[in-house]
Design a protein around this motif. Structure first.
Motif, mmCIF file in Angstrom:
data_model
loop_
_atom_site.group_PDB
_atom_site.id
_atom_site.type_symbol
_atom_site.label_atom_id
_atom_site.label_comp_id
_atom_site.label_asym_id
_atom_site.label_seq_id
_atom_site.Cartn_x
_atom_site.Cartn_y
_atom_site.Cartn_z
ATOM 1 N N ARG A 190 -13.498 -10.618 -17.385
ATOM 2 C CA ARG A 190 -11.979 -10.101 -17.042
ATOM 3 C C ARG A 190 -11.913 -8.877 -16.094
ATOM 4 O O ARG A 190 -12.958 -7.558 -16.178
ATOM 5 C CB ARG A 190 -11.711 -9.400 -18.545
ATOM 6 N N VAL A 191 -11.159 -8.860 -15.130
ATOM 7 C CA VAL A 191 -10.942 -7.401 -14.141
ATOM 8 C C VAL A 191 -9.482 -6.949 -14.028
ATOM 9 O O VAL A 191 -9.073 -7.721 -14.392
ATOM 10 C CB VAL A 191 -11.083 -8.737 -12.798
ATOM 11 N N GLY A 192 -10.018 -6.057 -14.126
ATOM 12 C CA GLY A 192 -8.732 -4.780 -14.306
ATOM 13 C C GLY A 192 -8.558 -4.039 -13.291
ATOM 14 O O GLY A 192 -9.937 -3.727 -11.816
ATOM 15 N N LEU A 193 -7.378 -3.715 -12.724
ATOM 16 C CA LEU A 193 -7.334 -2.665 -11.009
ATOM 17 C C LEU A 193 -6.824 -1.466 -12.418
ATOM 18 O O LEU A 193 -6.084 -0.841 -13.091
ATOM 19 C CB LEU A 193 -5.843 -3.130 -11.282
ATOM 20 N N LEU A 194 -7.811 -0.546 -12.115
ATOM 21 C CA LEU A 194 -7.889 0.721 -12.148
ATOM 22 C C LEU A 194 -6.230 1.783 -11.697
ATOM 23 O O LEU A 194 -6.773 1.902 -10.183
ATOM 24 C CB LEU A 194 -9.046 1.839 -11.222
ATOM 25 N N THR A 195 -5.712 2.099 -12.402
ATOM 26 C CA THR A 195 -4.318 3.218 -12.186
ATOM 27 C C THR A 195 -3.759 3.833 -12.651
ATOM 28 O O THR A 195 -4.702 4.572 -14.064
ATOM 29 C CB THR A 195 -2.978 2.137 -11.613
ATOM 30 N N ILE A 196 -2.839 4.580 -12.806
ATOM 31 C CA ILE A 196 -2.575 5.751 -13.348
ATOM 32 C C ILE A 196 -1.424 5.711 -14.890
ATOM 33 O O ILE A 196 -1.425 6.137 -15.601
ATOM 34 C CB ILE A 196 -1.549 7.234 -12.880
ATOM 35 N N GLY A 197 -1.357 3.671 -15.250
ATOM 36 C CA GLY A 197 -1.168 3.535 -16.499
ATOM 37 C C GLY A 197 -0.679 1.916 -16.010
ATOM 38 O O GLY A 197 -1.479 1.350 -15.211
ATOM 39 N N THR A 198 -0.298 1.718 -17.341
ATOM 40 C CA THR A 198 0.039 -0.327 -17.392
ATOM 41 C C THR A 198 0.907 -0.944 -17.053
ATOM 42 O O THR A 198 0.793 -1.777 -17.654
ATOM 43 C CB THR A 198 -1.077 -0.493 -18.682
ATOM 44 N N GLU A 199 1.861 -0.237 -17.061
ATOM 45 C CA GLU A 199 3.156 -0.852 -17.045
ATOM 46 C C GLU A 199 3.513 -1.129 -15.464
ATOM 47 O O GLU A 199 2.532 -0.315 -14.884
ATOM 48 C CB GLU A 199 4.206 0.288 -17.023
ATOM 49 N N PRO A 200 4.057 -2.170 -15.235
ATOM 50 C CA PRO A 200 3.908 -3.034 -13.909
ATOM 51 C C PRO A 200 4.707 -2.160 -12.948
ATOM 52 O O PRO A 200 5.899 -0.526 -13.587
ATOM 53 C CB PRO A 200 4.618 -4.079 -13.767
ATOM 54 N N GLY A 201 4.453 -1.789 -11.519
ATOM 55 C CA GLY A 201 4.681 -0.693 -10.706
ATOM 56 C C GLY A 201 4.092 0.486 -10.760
ATOM 57 O O GLY A 201 4.480 1.826 -9.925
ATOM 58 N N LYS A 202 2.944 1.003 -11.354
ATOM 59 C CA LYS A 202 2.293 2.129 -11.588
ATOM 60 C C LYS A 202 1.065 2.205 -10.642
ATOM 61 O O LYS A 202 0.984 1.476 -10.486
ATOM 62 C CB LYS A 202 1.640 2.532 -12.993
ATOM 63 N N GLY A 203 1.281 3.490 -9.734
ATOM 64 C CA GLY A 203 0.276 3.514 -9.131
ATOM 65 C C GLY A 203 0.345 3.821 -7.731
ATOM 66 O O GLY A 203 1.935 4.092 -7.552
ATOM 67 N N ASP A 204 -0.081 4.196 -6.217
ATOM 68 C CA ASP A 204 0.196 4.556 -5.319
ATOM 69 C C ASP A 204 1.453 2.892 -4.735
ATOM 70 O O ASP A 204 0.880 1.895 -5.323
ATOM 71 C CB ASP A 204 -0.847 4.884 -4.628
ATOM 72 N N ARG A 205 1.419 2.908 -3.687
ATOM 73 C CA ARG A 205 1.998 1.872 -2.806
ATOM 74 C C ARG A 205 1.295 0.377 -2.301
ATOM 75 O O ARG A 205 0.624 -0.530 -3.121
ATOM 76 C CB ARG A 205 1.770 2.091 -1.190
ATOM 77 N N LEU A 206 -0.801 0.862 -2.884
ATOM 78 C CA LEU A 206 -1.646 0.123 -2.547
ATOM 79 C C LEU A 206 -1.576 -1.255 -3.991
ATOM 80 O O LEU A 206 -2.219 -1.746 -4.141
ATOM 81 C CB LEU A 206 -2.906 0.597 -2.197
ATOM 82 N N ARG A 207 -1.553 -0.029 -4.914
ATOM 83 C CA ARG A 207 -1.671 -0.575 -6.064
ATOM 84 C C ARG A 207 -0.357 -1.151 -7.229
ATOM 85 O O ARG A 207 -0.829 -2.734 -7.462
ATOM 86 C CB ARG A 207 -2.567 0.717 -7.580
ATOM 87 N N ARG A 208 0.471 -0.474 -6.053
ATOM 88 C CA ARG A 208 1.796 -1.299 -6.850
ATOM 89 C C ARG A 208 2.003 -2.757 -6.136
ATOM 90 O O ARG A 208 2.223 -3.905 -7.068
ATOM 91 C CB ARG A 208 2.992 -0.322 -6.705
ATOM 92 N N GLY A 231 -8.023 5.707 -17.289
ATOM 93 C CA GLY A 231 -9.245 5.958 -17.233
ATOM 94 C C GLY A 231 -9.890 5.620 -18.580
ATOM 95 O O GLY A 231 -10.852 5.674 -18.960
ATOM 96 N N SER A 232 -8.609 6.012 -19.584
ATOM 97 C CA SER A 232 -9.142 5.263 -20.933
ATOM 98 C C SER A 232 -9.556 4.244 -21.412
ATOM 99 O O SER A 232 -10.662 3.932 -21.931
ATOM 100 C CB SER A 232 -7.913 5.862 -22.016
ATOM 101 N N ASP A 233 -9.532 3.278 -20.726
ATOM 102 C CA ASP A 233 -9.605 2.269 -20.953
ATOM 103 C C ASP A 233 -11.202 1.757 -20.620
ATOM 104 O O ASP A 233 -11.864 0.927 -20.821
ATOM 105 C CB ASP A 233 -8.749 1.092 -19.843
#
Length: 329
Positions: A190-208, A231-233
């Motif tokens: 399982r591959v996750g993408l690190l960002t600042i929240g798990t809701e869709p649209g969270k993060g900077d332009r690259l991660r959105r 980070g907690s995940d």
């Protein structure tokens, strides 16, 4: 026909560790691991590197180490060792560009792997130039393993690509899934993408913009995109087996967690924390990078990791898995 350069990727083919290349010597004794170690790499080099080399040799009787650097930087200490250890640690007389010389030793078949705690950028550039990148990989990724409450998580990148684009992070997802499958035997990673929240649209332009691509991206070993993680995940370890991020954020997270674990203990009291070292994925050779602030035990652990990866032909297996997944002959 143009003769391939030893250590470089032949066009349209995967050049993997252990492959026979014109002019390249093969490894002699089964189980033996010949590791080139950057003698001047690290904040406390060369003393800490020699200490780590001695620790590693005492723990593994089948290691053969070459300390790449000024010969007189280690000779006095090595001369005081028992003959059995002294015979398995040699030095070169390389006063400058020690990491480049260590990489060249691997490229020319004189070493099976290299370990350096020196400048990360210099190590990555030397490895990419002399060993060659895998087809499609523009930016190799430093891949580390962290203890979590649920086990372990693979984190990449932790310092190689500080300003990646979508293509780079998509490749990190592929590399991480293959690493999880080959080295840690994780089924369907399982591959996750690190960002600042798990809701869709969270993060900077690259991660959105990246999640839509990752959802449709075929991953090796039946891997799948598991969504956004925080980070907690990473500490809990239940949301993903592999966490993908840029080298800047990954390095900050890695060092922060390692320091916290050193002060408070690893999650769930794990007695066997992963080594404080990272494998450089995406180049045709086994390259292990330790922290600049590495201690003797850290260097020894990095050497042990490099030896284990070589003996298991892990880099070749990862390359083969990616090759098969992408349909490259």
């Amino acid at each position: 026909m143009t003769r391939p350069i030893i250590g470089r990727v032949v066009p349209e083919r995967w050049r993997t560790t252990g492959a026979t290349v014109p002019g390249q010597r093969t490894v002699g004794e089964p189980g033996t691991a010949r590791i080139a170690v950057d003698l001047l790499g690290g904040d406390q080099a060369p003393a800490v590197v020699v200490d780590g080399a001695l620790r590693a040799c005492r723990a593994d009787p089948f290691l053969q180490l070459t300390l790449v650097g000024p010969a007189d930087a280690a000779d006095a200490i090595l001369a005081a060792q028992k003959p059995g250890v002294r015979r398995r640690i040699t030095t070169t007389n390389t006063p400058a560009d020690t990491v480049g010389a260590a990489v060249l030793a691997v490229a020319e078949g004189r070493a099976d792997a290299l370990v350096s705690a020196g400048d990360t950028r210099a190590t990555v550039l030397s490895a990419a130039r002399e060993l060659g990148r895998w087809p499609g990989v523009r930016r190799p990724a430093l891949t580390a393993v962290l203890p979590t409450a649920a086990g372990r998580v693979i984190l990449l990148d932790v310092g190689s690509s500080v300003d990646p684009d979508e293509e780079t992070l998509a490749w990190h997802a592929r590399l991480g899934a293959a690493y999880a499958s080959v080295v840690h035997h994780v089924p369907t990673p399982r591959v996750g993408l690190l960002t600042i929240g798990t809701e869709p649209g969270k993060g900077d332009r690259l991660r959105r913009g990246l999640p839509a691509r990752l959802f449709d991206l075929p991953l090796p070993a039946g891997g799948r995109y598991a969504g956004l993680v925080e980070g907690s995940d990473v500490v809990l370890g239940r949301a993903a087996d592999v966490v993908v991020t840029d080298g800047f954020t990954g390095n900050v997270l890695l060092k922060g967690l390692e320091t916290a674990y050193a002060l408070t203990g690893t999650p769930a009291g794990r007695a066997d924390p992963p080594p404080r070292a990272a494998l450089l994925l995406g180049v045709s050779g086994t390259v292990v990078v330790c922290h600049g602030a590495a201690t003797g035990p850290d260097i020894a652990a990095g050497i042990a990791l490099a030896a284990d990866l070589h003996r298991r032909a892990s880099v070749a297996a990862i390359a083969d898995l990616l090759s098969a997944q992408r349909g490259i002959a």
